[in-house]
Design a protein around this motif. Structure first.
Motif, short mmCIF file in Angstrom:
data_model
loop_
_atom_site.label_atom_id
_atom_site.label_comp_id
_atom_site.label_asym_id
_atom_site.label_seq_id
_atom_site.Cartn_x
_atom_site.Cartn_y
_atom_site.Cartn_z
N UNK A 35 54.36 -52.39 83.67
CA UNK A 35 53.49 -51.55 84.52
C UNK A 35 53.15 -52.33 85.80
N UNK B 174 43.67 -49.57 84.90
CA UNK B 174 43.42 -49.26 83.48
C UNK B 174 42.25 -50.10 82.95
N UNK C 64 38.90 -49.15 84.58
CA UNK C 64 38.35 -47.89 84.05
C UNK C 64 37.80 -48.08 82.65
N UNK C 65 38.44 -48.97 81.88
CA UNK C 65 37.90 -49.28 80.55
C UNK C 65 36.53 -49.95 80.69
N UNK D 289 35.91 -44.59 76.45
CA UNK D 289 36.90 -45.67 76.45
C UNK D 289 38.12 -45.29 75.59
N UNK E 1 40.31 -43.02 77.45
CA UNK E 1 41.10 -43.73 78.47
C UNK E 1 42.30 -44.44 77.80
N UNK E 2 42.01 -45.10 76.65
CA UNK E 2 43.10 -45.77 75.92
C UNK E 2 44.14 -44.74 75.49
N UNK F 26 46.28 -43.61 78.37
CA UNK F 26 47.19 -44.71 78.73
C UNK F 26 48.35 -44.76 77.75
N UNK F 27 48.05 -44.72 76.46
CA UNK F 27 49.09 -44.82 75.43
C UNK F 27 50.05 -43.64 75.50
N UNK G 269 50.72 -41.67 78.09
CA UNK G 269 51.56 -41.70 79.29
C UNK G 269 52.54 -42.87 79.28
N UNK G 270 52.17 -43.93 78.55
CA UNK G 270 53.04 -45.11 78.46
C UNK G 270 54.38 -44.74 77.84
N UNK H 265 57.96 -40.51 79.30
CA UNK H 265 58.81 -40.71 80.48
C UNK H 265 59.44 -39.35 80.76
N UNK I 34 44.27 -45.62 70.49
CA UNK I 34 45.69 -45.77 70.12
C UNK I 34 46.14 -44.56 69.29
#
Lengths: 309, 393
Positions: free
Chosen positions: A89, A97, A100-101, B5, B8-9, B12-13, B15-16, B19, B213
């Motif tokens: 990344x 990231x 924001x956390x 939080x 947000x995690x 992130x996970x 979108x990670x 693809x 997660x």
């Protein structure tokens, strides 16, 4: 933020990682944890971060009239010893990231990020993936990640490791900037020259125990390391003659005109110098104080001798 | 319950591993493969060709759409020679001592159809010899129709559309959990390998981390299930409209069953993802740990349910539909095939939610304890001990 650590201990099986360690860190101080590998520095840091609990002892954290038994996550910025971010990344995505956390809005995070990227000269590279950066630059990104949310306490486990001398100097400037912003900084390091420039207080540890603690001056005094005065005479002088003029001092002849004089804390430099100038003409006088590196080596050697005894 | 939080995690996970370009390419690739197979089938379809078959002069068999029967007057050896050298015929049929022989160059698909047509012809010949009427012959050829009368009023039937839906859900669950399996293992152990975990620990609590997660990867699993469901639906529409020429009919969709299926499936994915997360959090190094394979346990509920799907009223299915670790797969199938009182799926759902809550806390605890062990992997005994203790830190 003030931290009062009282007699904390931590065992891992039969190994005492930390034994009865106490210290205090005042708000806005830079506090250095020093010691060889396995001295217990990272164990103390992990207890401060709240990753492990001490087996005994207490940690008292005070911030803005609030008291805690651990450092609250929202007030903490942390650079772990085992560090890493998401290599596939970009710098910006990684930092955004984590910011924001920490509770920052995207707008605020981008503003803070822009400032720190500028400081570390990484602005142009913010869209590059982390894996494309050198180890030193990755380290800088990691440092930014630790302070992006402007925490009250920043704990940095070996912030200088993996950096070249130029970048080490940049980190020194960075840490001074944190102090100027009122942040309290705890760091562990092996680079004594850097620590000497930065730390208000330090704790020298070995095998989980405190060897020396206090300011640099305190530690030098505790270590009993003497200052040295190097003198060069215009004409040759006999060592015995010098010893007669300065009977309480330990003098070594480096040549017939050059001598090294060790000064204990009770000895006055000016008085000794006055005494010499009454007797002979000096072409050069140079004071040498023991640096932290020497102090560290001596303290560790003394500790090993005591341990073996 | 779920913090900002964690969201947000989770984002992130999700979108990670999302693809969209690769996803689009894979769909296009899949469609190209399907199109290539369809085109290959079309151009190699032997049923659209007409085959010339030489038969003995006394054969009264009529020509059909696919076969043109010819009765050459030349000797058999000559017929076979022509078959081999000039390919005048695709096959030569001979009859000797009540044994019919088809001579061809090699085995082909059209020969099965020819066999059927020859069988019909000979059956009619025998019927004529026995003086049977066409109706009598039709009756003989008609298979026995066995009707099933089920005395258990709650049993909806053997091959109902609801069973098909339940089976489809089992397949979708399998797809979803396979997606989650890979991602959870890669994400959690990978983060440990990349040394990100300790950094994150200083920012979010172990529970927030684990929740994020699991939510992120459950979303990926649900996305995989949804896209697969759409592919299934599209295939059904294509088959109905273009192959069967029936038009689109969604009357078989039982909305009540579907309404129950969705929460069971979603909770099942979450439960399995928490289980996978707990195991992955206990792995220090995936290259040396043997624990990764244990995550495959999450596939067992689908396997067990599939094994007992033909006995929906049996004890095994009943137990599976109540057991919280298998109910997400078994209860929807049982509901689809057996009429149940509303409280039964409701209670099963409640038990599932309670188990999910317990497993969620356990997963968070395992992550925390694993972090505290630094490079040492917890033993199974320790994990069981944490599962039994209610102590939270």
């Amino acid at each position: 933020m003030q931290l009062i650590v009282t007699a904390i201990s931590k065992d891992y099986g039969n190994i005492a990682a930390v034994s009865q360690v106490s210290f205090q860190i005042n708000s806005g101080d830079i506090f250095a944890l020093l010691g060889p590998n396995g001295a217990g520095k990272s164990s103390i840091i992990r207890m401060l971060v709240g990753m492990t609990l001490p087996d005994s002892g207490s940690i008292l954290v005070s911030h803005q009239d609030q008291h805690y038994d651990h450092v609250p996550r929202r007030l903490l910025g942390y650079l772990p010893e085992d560090r890493g971010l998401y290599p596939d990344k970009s710098i910006e995505k990684n930092l955004l990231y984590l910011a924001q956390l920490h509770g920052l809005t995207k707008q605020k995070a981008l503003k803070e990020m822009a400032h720190w990227l500028e400081v570390f000269e990484l602005t142009e590279r913010r869209h590059e993936d982390l894996k494309q950066l050198s180890k030193g630059n990755q380290q800088k990104v990691q440092l930014i990640a630790a302070v992006l949310h402007r925490p009250a306490l920043v704990i940095l486990d070996e912030p200088f490791s993996g950096l070249d001398p130029l970048n080490q100097e940049k980190v020194v400037v960075f840490l001074k900037a944190l102090k100027a912003q009122g942040m309290t900084v705890i760091l562990s390091a092996h680079q004594m020259a850097m620590v000497e420039k930065l730390a208000d207080h330090m704790l020298l540890m070995a095998q989980g125990k405190i060897i020396l603690a206090g300011t640099l001056a305190d530690i030098k005094q505790q270590a009993g390391l003497q200052r040295q005065m190097m003198i060069s005479c215009t004409e040759p002088v006999a060592l015995e003659q010098l010893q007669q003029w300065l009977p309480d001092l330990d003098i070594q002849a480096l040549s017939s005109t050059r001598f090294s004089i060790k000064l204990a804390p009770q000895h006055s430099v000016s008085a000794s110098l006055k005494q010499l100038l009454n007797q002979l003409e000096l072409s050069q006088v140079e004071m040498q104080a023991p640096d932290l590196h020497q102090l560290y080596l001596t303290a560790m050697a003394n500790h090993q001798c005591k341990d073996q005894a | 319950m779920i913090s900002k939080q964690s969201i947000i995690v989770a984002k992130w996970e999700f979108l990670r591993f999302f693809k969209w370009k690769q996803q689009l390419i894979s769909y296009l690739l899949m469609m190209s493969v399907v199109a290539a197979v369809a085109l290959w089938s079309y151009f190699t379809d032997e049923s659209r060709s007409v085959y010339r078959i030489a038969v003995p002069a006394n054969f009264t068999i009529s020509n059909s759409e696919q076969f043109e029967f010819q009765r050459p007057t030349i000797a058999l050896s000559e017929q076979l020679a022509q078959l081999t050298q000039q390919q005048t015929w695709h096959g030569v049929v001979t009859l000797a001592d009540n044994e019919v022989v088809l001579h061809t160059l090699a085995a082909k698909k059209w020969q099965q159809q020819l066999e059927t047509e020859l069988n019909d012809f000979f059956r009619q010949q025998y019927a004529l010899e026995l003086n049977l009427t066409a109706e009598q012959l039709a009756q003989l050829e008609q298979p026995i129709s066995l009707e099933f009368a089920y005395l258990d009023e709650n049993f909806k039937g053997k091959d109902t559309p609801e069973k098909m839906i339940a089976l489809a859900v089992l397949i979708l669950l399998f797809i979803g959990l396979s997606t989650a399996f890979g991602q959870v293992l890669l994400s959690i152990t990978g983060e440990k390998q990349q040394r990100v975990t300790e950094q994150l620990y200083a920012i979010v609590t172990p529970q927030q981390w684990m929740d994020g997660k699991v939510l992120g990867h459950s979303l990926s699993a649900m996305k995989a299930m949804l896209t697969s469901a759409l592919v299934m639906l599209l295939s059904y529409i294509v088959v109905s409209v273009f192959v069967s020429d029936n038009g689109i009919d969604f009357n078989w969709l039982n909305c009540t069953v579907l309404a129950w299926l969705v929460p069971f499936a979603l909770l099942g994915v979450l439960l399995s993802a928490y289980f996978m997360g707990a195991i992955a959090a206990s792995i220090d190094d995936p290259n040396t740990s043997g624990k990764g394979a244990v995550m495959m346990i999450t596939w067992l509920p689908m396997l067990f349910t599939f094994l007992v799907i033909d006995s929906p009223t049996g004890n095994a299915m009943t137990v599976l539909s109540w057991l919280p670790l298998t109910s997400f797969a078994a209860m929807p199938v049982r509901m689809a095939m057996v009429e149940l009182a509303w409280w039964q799926p409701a209670l099963s759902l409640l038990l599932l939610i309670a188990s999910l809550y317990w497993l969620r806390r356990l997963a968070g605890r395992i992550f925390l304890r694993g972090m505290q062990m630094y490079g040492k992997e917890p033993s199974w005994g320790q994990i069981v001990g944490w599962a039994l203790s209610n102590k939270t830190e």
